[in-house]
Enzyme design. Sequence first.
Site, mmCIF file in Angstrom:
data_model
loop_
_atom_site.group_PDB
_atom_site.id
_atom_site.type_symbol
_atom_site.label_atom_id
_atom_site.label_comp_id
_atom_site.label_asym_id
_atom_site.label_seq_id
_atom_site.Cartn_x
_atom_site.Cartn_y
_atom_site.Cartn_z
ATOM 1 N N PRO A 1 6.014 3.560 -13.438
ATOM 2 C CA PRO A 1 6.618 2.872 -12.408
ATOM 3 C C PRO A 1 8.005 2.372 -13.009
ATOM 4 O O PRO A 1 8.775 1.804 -12.154
ATOM 5 C CB PRO A 1 5.706 1.746 -11.825
ATOM 6 N N TYR B 1 14.265 -6.430 -15.491
ATOM 7 C CA TYR B 1 13.403 -5.864 -16.464
ATOM 8 C C TYR B 1 13.433 -6.397 -17.839
ATOM 9 O O TYR B 1 14.478 -6.461 -18.222
ATOM 10 C CB TYR B 1 13.982 -4.185 -16.370
ATOM 11 N N HIS C 1 21.209 -3.683 -3.261
ATOM 12 C CA HIS C 1 21.120 -4.129 -4.804
ATOM 13 C C HIS C 1 22.410 -3.520 -5.422
ATOM 14 O O HIS C 1 22.313 -2.227 -5.449
ATOM 15 C CB HIS C 1 19.840 -4.078 -5.479
ATOM 16 N N TYR D 1 18.979 5.593 -12.439
ATOM 17 C CA TYR D 1 18.535 4.779 -11.442
ATOM 18 C C TYR D 1 18.772 4.898 -10.208
ATOM 19 O O TYR D 1 17.907 4.992 -9.376
ATOM 20 C CB TYR D 1 18.768 3.357 -12.004
ATOM 21 N N LYS E 1 10.920 5.362 -9.708
ATOM 22 C CA LYS E 1 11.151 6.682 -9.338
ATOM 23 C C LYS E 1 9.970 7.378 -8.500
ATOM 24 O O LYS E 1 10.184 8.398 -8.021
ATOM 25 C CB LYS E 1 11.396 7.662 -10.422
HETATM 26 P P1 RFL Z 1 0.382 8.701 -1.548
HETATM 27 O O1 RFL Z 1 0.920 7.383 -1.146
HETATM 28 O O2 RFL Z 1 -0.604 8.376 -2.463
HETATM 29 O O3 RFL Z 1 -0.107 9.217 -0.172
HETATM 30 C C1 RFL Z 1 -1.230 10.615 -0.291
HETATM 31 C C2 RFL Z 1 -1.986 10.096 1.011
HETATM 32 O O4 RFL Z 1 -3.034 11.166 0.879
HETATM 33 C C3 RFL Z 1 -4.211 10.520 1.536
HETATM 34 N N1 RFL Z 1 -5.095 11.581 0.941
HETATM 35 C C4 RFL Z 1 -5.964 12.494 1.732
HETATM 36 N N2 RFL Z 1 -5.868 12.889 2.918
HETATM 37 C C5 RFL Z 1 -6.381 13.795 3.663
HETATM 38 N N3 RFL Z 1 -7.428 14.462 2.895
HETATM 39 C C6 RFL Z 1 -7.413 14.343 1.576
HETATM 40 N N4 RFL Z 1 -8.408 15.068 0.564
HETATM 41 C C7 RFL Z 1 -6.664 13.490 0.912
HETATM 42 N N5 RFL Z 1 -6.752 12.712 -0.256
HETATM 43 C C8 RFL Z 1 -5.616 11.788 -0.252
HETATM 44 C C9 RFL Z 1 -4.110 9.357 0.985
HETATM 45 O O5 RFL Z 1 -5.112 8.458 1.728
HETATM 46 C C10 RFL Z 1 -2.825 8.791 0.988
HETATM 47 O O6 RFL Z 1 -2.726 8.101 2.180
HETATM 48 O O7 RFL Z 1 1.279 9.733 -2.058
HETATM 49 P P2 RFL Z 1 2.966 10.168 -1.435
HETATM 50 O O8 RFL Z 1 2.883 10.259 -0.191
HETATM 51 O O9 RFL Z 1 3.004 11.344 -2.263
HETATM 52 O O10 RFL Z 1 3.818 8.997 -2.138
HETATM 53 C C11 RFL Z 1 3.918 8.516 -3.418
HETATM 54 C C12 RFL Z 1 4.118 7.006 -3.729
HETATM 55 O O11 RFL Z 1 3.147 6.469 -3.027
HETATM 56 C C13 RFL Z 1 4.005 6.915 -4.984
HETATM 57 O O12 RFL Z 1 5.018 7.822 -5.848
HETATM 58 C C14 RFL Z 1 4.395 5.490 -5.404
HETATM 59 O O13 RFL Z 1 3.860 4.361 -4.620
HETATM 60 C C15 RFL Z 1 4.128 5.388 -6.906
HETATM 61 N N6 RFL Z 1 3.823 3.730 -7.365
HETATM 62 C C16 RFL Z 1 5.181 3.210 -7.418
HETATM 63 N N7 RFL Z 1 6.440 3.867 -7.323
HETATM 64 C C17 RFL Z 1 7.426 3.240 -7.413
HETATM 65 O O14 RFL Z 1 8.512 3.891 -7.556
HETATM 66 N N8 RFL Z 1 7.418 1.942 -7.835
HETATM 67 C C18 RFL Z 1 6.355 1.118 -7.980
HETATM 68 O O15 RFL Z 1 6.235 0.035 -7.983
HETATM 69 C C19 RFL Z 1 4.995 1.818 -7.628
HETATM 70 N N9 RFL Z 1 3.821 1.319 -7.689
HETATM 71 C C20 RFL Z 1 2.519 3.280 -7.345
HETATM 72 C C21 RFL Z 1 2.758 1.866 -7.531
HETATM 73 C C22 RFL Z 1 1.654 4.015 -7.297
HETATM 74 C C23 RFL Z 1 0.483 3.459 -7.390
HETATM 75 N N10 RFL Z 1 -0.829 4.438 -7.312
HETATM 76 C C24 RFL Z 1 -0.884 5.364 -6.856
HETATM 77 C C25 RFL Z 1 -2.250 4.121 -7.658
HETATM 78 C C26 RFL Z 1 1.459 1.315 -7.644
HETATM 79 C C27 RFL Z 1 0.380 1.988 -7.387
HETATM 80 C C28 RFL Z 1 -0.980 1.190 -7.479
HETATM 81 C C1 PHB Z 2 8.334 -3.352 -7.221
HETATM 82 O O1 PHB Z 2 9.275 -4.003 -6.650
HETATM 83 O O2 PHB Z 2 7.192 -3.008 -7.015
HETATM 84 C C2 PHB Z 2 9.184 -2.480 -8.400
HETATM 85 C C3 PHB Z 2 10.163 -2.303 -8.467
HETATM 86 C C4 PHB Z 2 11.096 -1.700 -9.544
HETATM 87 C C5 PHB Z 2 10.212 -1.058 -10.390
HETATM 88 C C6 PHB Z 2 8.773 -0.778 -10.292
HETATM 89 C C7 PHB Z 2 8.261 -1.414 -9.159
HETATM 90 O O3 PHB Z 2 10.643 -0.303 -11.594
#
Ligand code: RFL
Ligand code: PHB
Length: 389
Positions: free
Chosen positions: A292, A200, A72, A384, A296
């Site tokens: 989100p 957005y 993109h 970004y 980042k």
């Molecule tokens: P994760 O992905 O939460 O992975 C952590 C892993 O650790 C495991 N765990 C354990 N394992 C062993 N012992 C324990 N005591 C443990 N406790 C937990 C969990 O099962 C899991 O598998 O963290 P990590 O690897 O640091 O990655 C970070 C990303 O996942 C996170 O920053 C993003 O997904 C945040 N986020 C989003 N980021 C974006 O950039 N764009 C988004 O659209 C976006 N949507 C989201 C999101 C995070 C969400 N969360 C946390 C609820 C949407 C949601 C719903």
């Molecule tokens: C997504 O595609 O899930 C997404 C993309 C951009 C964002 C947050 C979520 O800022």
Amino acid sequence: MRTQVVIIGGGPSGLLLGQLLHAHGIETVLLERRTRDYVLGRIRAGVLEAGFVGLLEEAGVAGRLHREGFRHAGTQIAFDGGMFHIDFEGLTGTPVVVYGQTEVTRDLYDAREKVGARTEFEVDHVEIHGADGDAPHVTYVQGGREHKIACDFIAGCDGFHGVSRQAIPLGVRREYEKIYPFGWLGILSETPPVHDELIYANSARGFALCSMRNEKLSRYYIQCALSDSPEDWSDTAFWQELKRRVPEEIAEKLVTGPSIEKSIAPLRSFVTEPMRWGRLFLCGDAAHIVPPTGAKGLNTAASDVHYLHTGLRAFYEASEHEGLDRYSEKALARIWKAERFSWWFSSLLHQYPDQSEFDLKMQQADIAFLRDNAAQQKAFAENYVGLPY
Ligand code: RFL
Ligand code: PHB
């Protein structure tokens, strides 16, 4: 048993760190609380910075991303009935890549399996011992039996609700937090994306985002009340509300269909300091959360992994301590900038319940300035696509 690095958590941070260390001959054991299928069932981020893509290349897991990911060159911002474009490539020379976190995680699990690195799933009661000394170890329970792994270092990659951060004594740890008074209701639908770039949208009815995973799979979000639950929103109600929040030309083109996933995420800014305590290093959501809005979350997890894996390599390959000693300082310097960007971009686009008429005018002026000012667009684009590591 013994290994060099125990990685707690098999999300993207833990998996990427494991692969990068493996590529440089450093042995890891990864402990994950859930099953692989459970981890792969979570729908999360979708936008990858070029720096993250570079790390996946270095780890040897970027093949499918290069075939299936979408480059993109910019993004759309909708405001006041119209829409304007921010040209990332023109302003910074760098695009972003749209490729779902689920796919990144799947690729990393496949690669880990292929190289035969040890992963233990469904572990319980993970405990960190002696992280402030020279001989740390980790204990856990699996299938009713207790296990112990001695190691040189522990990487706490276990997300916001994990145990690693809690292992740092309260007297050492300082936490900074902001909770936002709304959430994001997100759906995934097997429909073609409404636009070839992300949109957005700021609207009087609240924020909306049109995103995607591929040509046939769309991801849409709308700002919702924290008290809402996904069951409160039928698909019809979701589509109706989304259409009201985007410019008319977009609403008319929007292809709707049944949702295949629907969930609500609360919005939070959070940072813990320091990110290192003795031989324990925190990475990703275990140490920090961003709303989100600037995409980042996953990308800041990747920059932590960059600093940690280079520090560990310097330690093992050249007995140098500086990278590890300065890990927390380097990681936090970048994190706080991503926190600022995500907080600011959130403030630009959402409707806040306590927003005064004056606040609203400030928000509108802030977006108009971004639309009309080349320097502001450049600053936006640099943030970004990702600040340098
Ligand atoms: P994760 O992905 O939460 O992975 C952590 C892993 O650790 C495991 N765990 C354990 N394992 C062993 N012992 C324990 N005591 C443990 N406790 C937990 C969990 O099962 C899991 O598998 O963290 P990590 O690897 O640091 O990655 C970070 C990303 O996942 C996170 O920053 C993003 O997904 C945040 N986020 C989003 N980021 C974006 O950039 N764009 C988004 O659209 C976006 N949507 C989201 C999101 C995070 C969400 N969360 C946390 C609820 C949407 C949601 C719903
Ligand atoms: C997504 O595609 O899930 C997404 C993309 C951009 C964002 C947050 C979520 O800022």
